[in-house]
Write a protein that holds these residues in place. Structure first.
Motif, PDB file in Angstrom:
ATOM      1  N   TRP A   1       1.445  -1.191   1.705  1.00  0.00           N
ATOM      2  CA  TRP A   1       1.293   0.177   1.203  1.00  0.00           C
ATOM      3  C   TRP A   1      -0.045   0.347   0.490  1.00  0.00           C
ATOM      4  O   TRP A   1      -0.688   1.384   0.594  1.00  0.00           O
ATOM      5  CB  TRP A   1       2.456   0.553   0.286  1.00  0.00           C
ATOM      6  N   VAL A   2      -0.458  -0.684  -0.229  1.00  0.00           N
ATOM      7  CA  VAL A   2      -1.768  -0.631  -0.888  1.00  0.00           C
ATOM      8  C   VAL A   2      -2.852  -0.477   0.172  1.00  0.00           C
ATOM      9  O   VAL A   2      -3.742   0.375   0.049  1.00  0.00           O
ATOM     10  CB  VAL A   2      -2.011  -1.902  -1.744  1.00  0.00           C
ATOM     11  N   LEU A   3      -2.781  -1.279   1.220  1.00  0.00           N
ATOM     12  CA  LEU A   3      -3.786  -1.218   2.283  1.00  0.00           C
ATOM     13  C   LEU A   3      -3.741   0.129   3.002  1.00  0.00           C
ATOM     14  O   LEU A   3      -4.783   0.674   3.386  1.00  0.00           O
ATOM     15  CB  LEU A   3      -3.593  -2.368   3.264  1.00  0.00           C
ATOM     16  N   ASN A   4      -2.559   0.676   3.192  1.00  0.00           N
ATOM     17  CA  ASN A   4      -2.452   2.001   3.802  1.00  0.00           C
ATOM     18  C   ASN A   4      -3.079   3.055   2.889  1.00  0.00           C
ATOM     19  O   ASN A   4      -3.692   4.011   3.365  1.00  0.00           O
ATOM     20  CB  ASN A   4      -0.998   2.337   4.110  1.00  0.00           C
ATOM     21  N   GLY A   5      -2.918   2.874   1.579  1.00  0.00           N
ATOM     22  CA  GLY A   5      -3.569   3.773   0.626  1.00  0.00           C
ATOM     23  C   GLY A   5      -5.082   3.691   0.747  1.00  0.00           C
ATOM     24  O   GLY A   5      -5.782   4.711   0.704  1.00  0.00           O
ATOM     25  N   PHE A   6      -5.599   2.463   0.910  1.00  0.00           N
ATOM     26  CA  PHE A   6      -7.040   2.293   1.136  1.00  0.00           C
ATOM     27  C   PHE A   6      -7.463   3.004   2.424  1.00  0.00           C
ATOM     28  O   PHE A   6      -8.500   3.665   2.463  1.00  0.00           O
ATOM     29  CB  PHE A   6      -7.415   0.809   1.250  1.00  0.00           C
ATOM     30  N   ALA A   7      -6.681   2.833   3.488  1.00  0.00           N
ATOM     31  CA  ALA A   7      -7.023   3.468   4.771  1.00  0.00           C
ATOM     32  C   ALA A   7      -7.113   4.981   4.607  1.00  0.00           C
ATOM     33  O   ALA A   7      -8.074   5.609   5.064  1.00  0.00           O
ATOM     34  CB  ALA A   7      -6.000   3.088   5.838  1.00  0.00           C
ATOM     35  N   LEU A   8      -6.125   5.570   3.943  1.00  0.00           N
ATOM     36  CA  LEU A   8      -6.133   7.019   3.730  1.00  0.00           C
ATOM     37  C   LEU A   8      -7.326   7.443   2.888  1.00  0.00           C
ATOM     38  O   LEU A   8      -8.019   8.405   3.216  1.00  0.00           O
ATOM     39  CB  LEU A   8      -4.819   7.457   3.073  1.00  0.00           C
ATOM     40  N   ALA A   9      -7.608   6.714   1.816  1.00  0.00           N
ATOM     41  CA  ALA A   9      -8.742   7.054   0.945  1.00  0.00           C
ATOM     42  C   ALA A   9     -10.054   6.982   1.710  1.00  0.00           C
ATOM     43  O   ALA A   9     -10.914   7.871   1.583  1.00  0.00           O
ATOM     44  CB  ALA A   9      -8.774   6.130  -0.268  1.00  0.00           C
ATOM     45  N   HIS A  10     -10.218   5.945   2.515  1.00  0.00           N
ATOM     46  CA  HIS A  10     -11.458   5.813   3.278  1.00  0.00           C
ATOM     47  C   HIS A  10     -11.576   6.896   4.351  1.00  0.00           C
ATOM     48  O   HIS A  10     -12.683   7.379   4.623  1.00  0.00           O
ATOM     49  CB  HIS A  10     -11.575   4.421   3.886  1.00  0.00           C
ATOM     50  N   LEU A  11     -10.453   7.301   4.945  1.00  0.00           N
ATOM     51  CA  LEU A  11     -10.500   8.414   5.892  1.00  0.00           C
ATOM     52  C   LEU A  11     -10.961   9.687   5.187  1.00  0.00           C
ATOM     53  O   LEU A  11     -11.813  10.413   5.702  1.00  0.00           O
ATOM     54  CB  LEU A  11      -9.126   8.638   6.538  1.00  0.00           C
TER      55      LEU A  11
ATOM     56  N   ASP B   1     -15.400   7.192   5.436  1.00  0.00           N
ATOM     57  CA  ASP B   1     -15.782   5.819   5.777  1.00  0.00           C
ATOM     58  C   ASP B   1     -14.748   5.282   6.775  1.00  0.00           C
ATOM     59  O   ASP B   1     -13.827   4.548   6.423  1.00  0.00           O
ATOM     60  CB  ASP B   1     -15.840   4.955   4.517  1.00  0.00           C
ATOM     61  N   TYR B   2     -14.931   5.668   8.042  1.00  0.00           N
ATOM     62  CA  TYR B   2     -13.931   5.383   9.060  1.00  0.00           C
ATOM     63  C   TYR B   2     -13.836   3.896   9.411  1.00  0.00           C
ATOM     64  O   TYR B   2     -12.759   3.423   9.766  1.00  0.00           O
ATOM     65  CB  TYR B   2     -14.186   6.235  10.305  1.00  0.00           C
ATOM     66  N   GLU B   3     -14.946   3.162   9.318  1.00  0.00           N
ATOM     67  CA  GLU B   3     -14.906   1.715   9.570  1.00  0.00           C
ATOM     68  C   GLU B   3     -14.025   1.023   8.532  1.00  0.00           C
ATOM     69  O   GLU B   3     -13.199   0.180   8.874  1.00  0.00           O
ATOM     70  CB  GLU B   3     -16.310   1.109   9.557  1.00  0.00           C
TER      71      GLU B   3
ATOM     72  N   ALA C   1      -6.376  -0.305   7.684  1.00  0.00           N
ATOM     73  CA  ALA C   1      -5.170  -0.028   8.475  1.00  0.00           C
ATOM     74  C   ALA C   1      -4.798  -1.232   9.341  1.00  0.00           C
ATOM     75  O   ALA C   1      -3.610  -1.556   9.483  1.00  0.00           O
ATOM     76  CB  ALA C   1      -5.389   1.211   9.328  1.00  0.00           C
ATOM     77  N   ARG C   2      -5.794  -1.902   9.894  1.00  0.00           N
ATOM     78  CA  ARG C   2      -5.500  -3.101  10.691  1.00  0.00           C
ATOM     79  C   ARG C   2      -4.905  -4.205   9.829  1.00  0.00           C
ATOM     80  O   ARG C   2      -3.989  -4.912  10.265  1.00  0.00           O
ATOM     81  CB  ARG C   2      -6.767  -3.589  11.392  1.00  0.00           C
TER      82      ARG C   2
ATOM     83  N   PHE D   1      -3.112   5.515  11.346  1.00  0.00           N
ATOM     84  CA  PHE D   1      -4.430   5.480  10.717  1.00  0.00           C
ATOM     85  C   PHE D   1      -5.447   4.757  11.598  1.00  0.00           C
ATOM     86  O   PHE D   1      -6.620   5.112  11.622  1.00  0.00           O
ATOM     87  CB  PHE D   1      -4.365   4.854   9.327  1.00  0.00           C
ATOM     88  N   ILE D   2      -4.996   3.750  12.324  1.00  0.00           N
ATOM     89  CA  ILE D   2      -5.890   3.059  13.266  1.00  0.00           C
ATOM     90  C   ILE D   2      -6.337   4.037  14.348  1.00  0.00           C
ATOM     91  O   ILE D   2      -7.532   4.136  14.656  1.00  0.00           O
ATOM     92  CB  ILE D   2      -5.196   1.820  13.877  1.00  0.00           C
ATOM     93  N   VAL D   3      -5.401   4.763  14.913  1.00  0.00           N
ATOM     94  CA  VAL D   3      -5.719   5.726  15.966  1.00  0.00           C
ATOM     95  C   VAL D   3      -6.666   6.802  15.439  1.00  0.00           C
ATOM     96  O   VAL D   3      -7.662   7.150  16.086  1.00  0.00           O
ATOM     97  CB  VAL D   3      -4.430   6.353  16.550  1.00  0.00           C
ATOM     98  N   ILE D   4      -6.379   7.326  14.259  1.00  0.00           N
ATOM     99  CA  ILE D   4      -7.220   8.380  13.678  1.00  0.00           C
ATOM    100  C   ILE D   4      -8.632   7.844  13.423  1.00  0.00           C
ATOM    101  O   ILE D   4      -9.625   8.496  13.773  1.00  0.00           O
ATOM    102  CB  ILE D   4      -6.580   8.937  12.394  1.00  0.00           C
ATOM    103  N   ALA D   5      -8.736   6.661  12.819  1.00  0.00           N
ATOM    104  CA  ALA D   5     -10.057   6.095  12.516  1.00  0.00           C
ATOM    105  C   ALA D   5     -10.849   5.837  13.796  1.00  0.00           C
ATOM    106  O   ALA D   5     -12.043   6.174  13.873  1.00  0.00           O
ATOM    107  CB  ALA D   5      -9.920   4.815  11.699  1.00  0.00           C
TER     108      ALA D   5
END
Length: 189
Positions: free
Chosen positions: A74-84, A88-90, A96-97, A112-116
């Protein structure tokens, strides 16, 4: 403070009352700024408020406080959302990975992987990522919600009655909450 933080999560995510969620998470942080759970929720509340840099700071603190937490996906998913949201899509793709490696088959991380990938302009990789869940389940359909696909194509932004920051719309933050801030989208968890 943890109980208050999880109540904040419910009020903000399910109730979509971001003004109250913001106030409650600030109270939880005042009671215990060294709680990884409180920092995790503070990260998501800041994502929902379209404040990705504050979200990243809270999530980084959560990792430092509890690096082996079972909540790490969940923490990593939070990072993915924040970066989106921050554009910062990379970094979003990497987070997300990592979340998907810790929690295989998790649709939220996969979205999030698909969106990025889509926002990075990697069409072939995007198409492959969309097909991946079906390939893992013989004869099944991908479990990606249409809402994630609409966010990638920008339809969600077009349906909105007022302009949105492109990053927030792409990350699934839609509408306006009671406090005037953006309401959380469905892509967060």
């Amino acid at each position: 403070p943890e109980t208050l933080a999880w109540a904040t999560d419910v009020i903000g995510y399910l109730g979509r009352d971001l003004a109250t969620a913001r106030d409650l998470v600030e109270r939880a942080l005042a009671l215990n700024p060294n709680s990884a759970a409180v920092r995790l929720v503070a990260g998501f509340v800041n994502n929902w408020l379209c404040r990705p840099h504050a979200a990243i700071a809270h999530l980084e603190r959560a990792v430092r406080l509890s690096p082996l937490s079972p909540e790490m996906p969940w923490v990593l998913n939070g990072f993915a959302l924040a970066h989106l949201i921050a554009g910062d899509y990379e970094a979003a793709l990497e987070a997300a990975r990592r979340a998907l490696r810790l929690k295989p088959g998790w649709a939220s991380a996969h979205r999030f992987i698909v969106i990025a990938l889509s926002l990075l302009g990697r069409r072939e990789e995007t198409a492959e990522a969309v097909r991946a869940p079906a390939a893992r389940r013989a004869g099944g359909r991908p479990r990606l919600r249409r809402s994630g696909a609409r966010a990638v194509r920008g339809r969600r932004l077009q349906r909105s009655p007022e302009p949105r920051a492109a990053g927030c719309g792409a990350a699934g933050v839609t509408g306006r909450g009671p406090g005037g801030g953006p309401r959380p989208g469905r892509g967060g968890r």
